[in-house]
Design an enzyme around this catalytic site. Structure first.
Site, PDB file in Angstrom:
ATOM      1  N   LYS A 198      -1.855   2.844   1.848  1.00  0.00           N
ATOM      2  CA  LYS A 198      -1.729   1.785   0.852  1.00  0.00           C
ATOM      3  C   LYS A 198      -1.336   2.403  -0.485  1.00  0.00           C
ATOM      4  O   LYS A 198      -2.027   3.282  -1.001  1.00  0.00           O
ATOM      5  CB  LYS A 198      -3.052   1.033   0.724  1.00  0.00           C
ATOM      6  CG  LYS A 198      -3.007  -0.046  -0.323  1.00  0.00           C
ATOM      7  CD  LYS A 198      -4.197  -0.963  -0.218  1.00  0.00           C
ATOM      8  CE  LYS A 198      -4.155  -1.989  -1.323  1.00  0.00           C
ATOM      9  NZ  LYS A 198      -5.256  -2.950  -1.203  1.00  0.00           N
ATOM     10  N   LYS A 252       1.280  -0.529   3.494  1.00  0.00           N
ATOM     11  CA  LYS A 252       1.305  -1.605   2.513  1.00  0.00           C
ATOM     12  C   LYS A 252       1.741  -1.072   1.157  1.00  0.00           C
ATOM     13  O   LYS A 252       1.177  -0.058   0.737  1.00  0.00           O
ATOM     14  CB  LYS A 252      -0.104  -2.177   2.421  1.00  0.00           C
ATOM     15  CG  LYS A 252      -0.264  -3.291   1.457  1.00  0.00           C
ATOM     16  CD  LYS A 252      -1.695  -3.711   1.438  1.00  0.00           C
ATOM     17  CE  LYS A 252      -1.851  -4.769   0.380  1.00  0.00           C
ATOM     18  NZ  LYS A 252      -3.219  -5.094   0.152  1.00  0.00           N
TER      19      LYS A 252
HETATM   20  C1  PBG Z   1      -7.082  -5.227  -2.510  1.00  0.00           C
HETATM   21  C2  PBG Z   1      -5.951  -5.923  -1.864  1.00  0.00           C
HETATM   22  C3  PBG Z   1      -4.688  -6.134  -2.458  1.00  0.00           C
HETATM   23  C4  PBG Z   1      -3.923  -6.834  -1.535  1.00  0.00           C
HETATM   24  C5  PBG Z   1      -4.712  -7.044  -0.403  1.00  0.00           C
HETATM   25  N1  PBG Z   1      -5.974  -6.463  -0.618  1.00  0.00           N
HETATM   26  C6  PBG Z   1      -4.134  -5.825  -3.783  1.00  0.00           C
HETATM   27  C7  PBG Z   1      -4.594  -4.733  -4.580  1.00  0.00           C
HETATM   28  O1  PBG Z   1      -4.772  -3.620  -4.074  1.00  0.00           O
HETATM   29  O2  PBG Z   1      -4.791  -4.958  -5.758  1.00  0.00           O
HETATM   30  C8  PBG Z   1      -2.505  -7.240  -1.787  1.00  0.00           C
HETATM   31  C9  PBG Z   1      -1.930  -8.278  -0.942  1.00  0.00           C
HETATM   32  C10 PBG Z   1      -0.639  -8.808  -1.421  1.00  0.00           C
HETATM   33  O3  PBG Z   1      -0.077  -8.408  -2.467  1.00  0.00           O
HETATM   34  O4  PBG Z   1      -0.139  -9.698  -0.736  1.00  0.00           O
HETATM   35  N2  PBG Z   1      -8.189  -5.012  -1.766  1.00  0.00           N
END
Ligand code: PBG
Length: 331
Positions: A198, A252
């Site tokens: 991520k 991601k």
């Molecule tokens: C954080 C989390 C995020 C997303 C899913 N879980 C964003 C972040 O790390 O701030 C992003 C999902 C998206 O942008 O569709 N636990």
């Protein structure tokens, strides 16, 4: 070896049936995991301006959407919560509340739509008043106390009936802790989908609006999410998460990181998913709404690119509309 003019690659692109016959990858509803936002306040459906076509849903509306998705052949859905500001605290206590919004939503879906898989995000950011995924001391995100809490949250969500828990926080050691917690509680069949790779990305903006953390977030997430410049460490994160017991791994955001997906699949041959995140979805919607790009076409092309890169499935806000289009096309 034959070459032009005997060999002509355009021969196999001549007609629609020929192109379909030799297609190397396919997209079906079974590739899609529906991404949803559930809210504990307000009307059943509330539009999210930066995420056109996606709504914050009440539990009732979420159950209807789960049924709709199941009817379209979508195998699973992921739930993200929009928590009222009054329930957000420094210690994210609400995340572990067995009567909280997410466990109630899981119970409602499992009771009404037993044949859709339920994926729950395990992270603290929807519940902290600072918008970070971890507990904090001063400016520092604390790793080990956060991991301890995530394991408790994972067990609580499995108790509520979640089929797959998906830690999305990027703390070190959380997969092992969550697996241990689940097993100790007897949830040996609950699977872990790790947000293994991520990145600290600008593409999460609309999601933070959707769950109501964008105003609160102090600073950024670069001390725990990965630097977009790196791929070696993404492979290392995946390797460690697999060793710690992840059943499936995720990359991601998705489209800017197709090289990472492809390298992970080639290296580990494990179930590999991509999250087509909020910003990827929103920019395609926006270009479509402006008449700059053909939204339906680019969404299909983007999803197919994940399959070509080696993904076994894609988390996407567009799952329902795409499954409807595939159905109309006879897929
Ligand atoms: C954080 C989390 C995020 C997303 C899913 N879980 C964003 C972040 O790390 O701030 C992003 C999902 C998206 O942008 O569709 N636990």
């Amino acid at each position: 070896m034959s070459a032009y003019p005997q060999m002509r690659l355009r021969r196999l692109r001549r007609t629609d049936w020929m192109r379909r016959m030799i297609a190397e990858t396919h997209l079906t509803p079974a590739d899609l995991i529906l991404t949803t936002i559930v809210s504990d306040a307000g009307p059943d459906r509330v539009d999210i301006p930066s995420l056109p076509g996606v709504q914050r849903l009440s539990i009732k509306a979420l159950v209807e959407q789960a049924q709709n998705a199941a009817d379209l052949g979508i195998p699973a859905m992921a739930i993200f919560p929009n928590i009222s500001d009054s329930d957000k605290t420094e210690d994210a206590a609400e995340a572990a509340n067995p009567k909280g919004l997410v466990p109630e939503a899981v119970r409602a879906i499992k009771a009404a739509v037993p044949d859709i898989g339920v994926v729950v995000d395990v992270a603290l950011d929807p519940y902290t008043n600072h918008g970070h995924d971890g507990l904090m001391e001063g400016e520092t995100i604390l790793n080990d106390p956060t991991v301890e809490m995530l394991a408790k949250v994972g067990v609580m969500l499995a108790d509520a009936g979640a089929d797959i828990v998906a830690p999305s926080d990027m703390m070190d050691g959380r997969i092992e802790a969550v697996r241990q917690g689940l097993d100790d509680a007897g949830h040996t069949d609950v699977a872990i989908l790790s947000y293994a790779a991520k990145f600290a990305s600008g593409f999460y903006g609309p999601y933070r609006d959707a769950i109501g953390t964008s105003a609160a977030l102090k600073g950024d997430k670069r001390t725990y999410q990965m630097n977009p410049a790196n791929i070696d460490v993404a492979l290392r994160e995946v390797e460690l998460d697999l060793i710690e017991g992840a059943d499936m791994v995720m990359v991601k955001p998705g489209m800017p990181y197709l090289d990472v997906i492809s390298a992970i699949k080639a290296e580990f041959s494990r179930p590999t998913f991509a999250f087509q995140v909020s910003g990827e979805y929103a920019m395609m919607k926006a270009a479509g709404a402006n008449g700059w790009l053909d939204y339906d076409r680019i969404m299909m092309e983007a999803l197919l690119s994940f399959k070509r890169a080696g993904c076994d499935g894609i988390l996407t806000y567009a799952a329902i509309e795409v499954a409807e289009r595939l159905k109309n096309a006879g897929v």
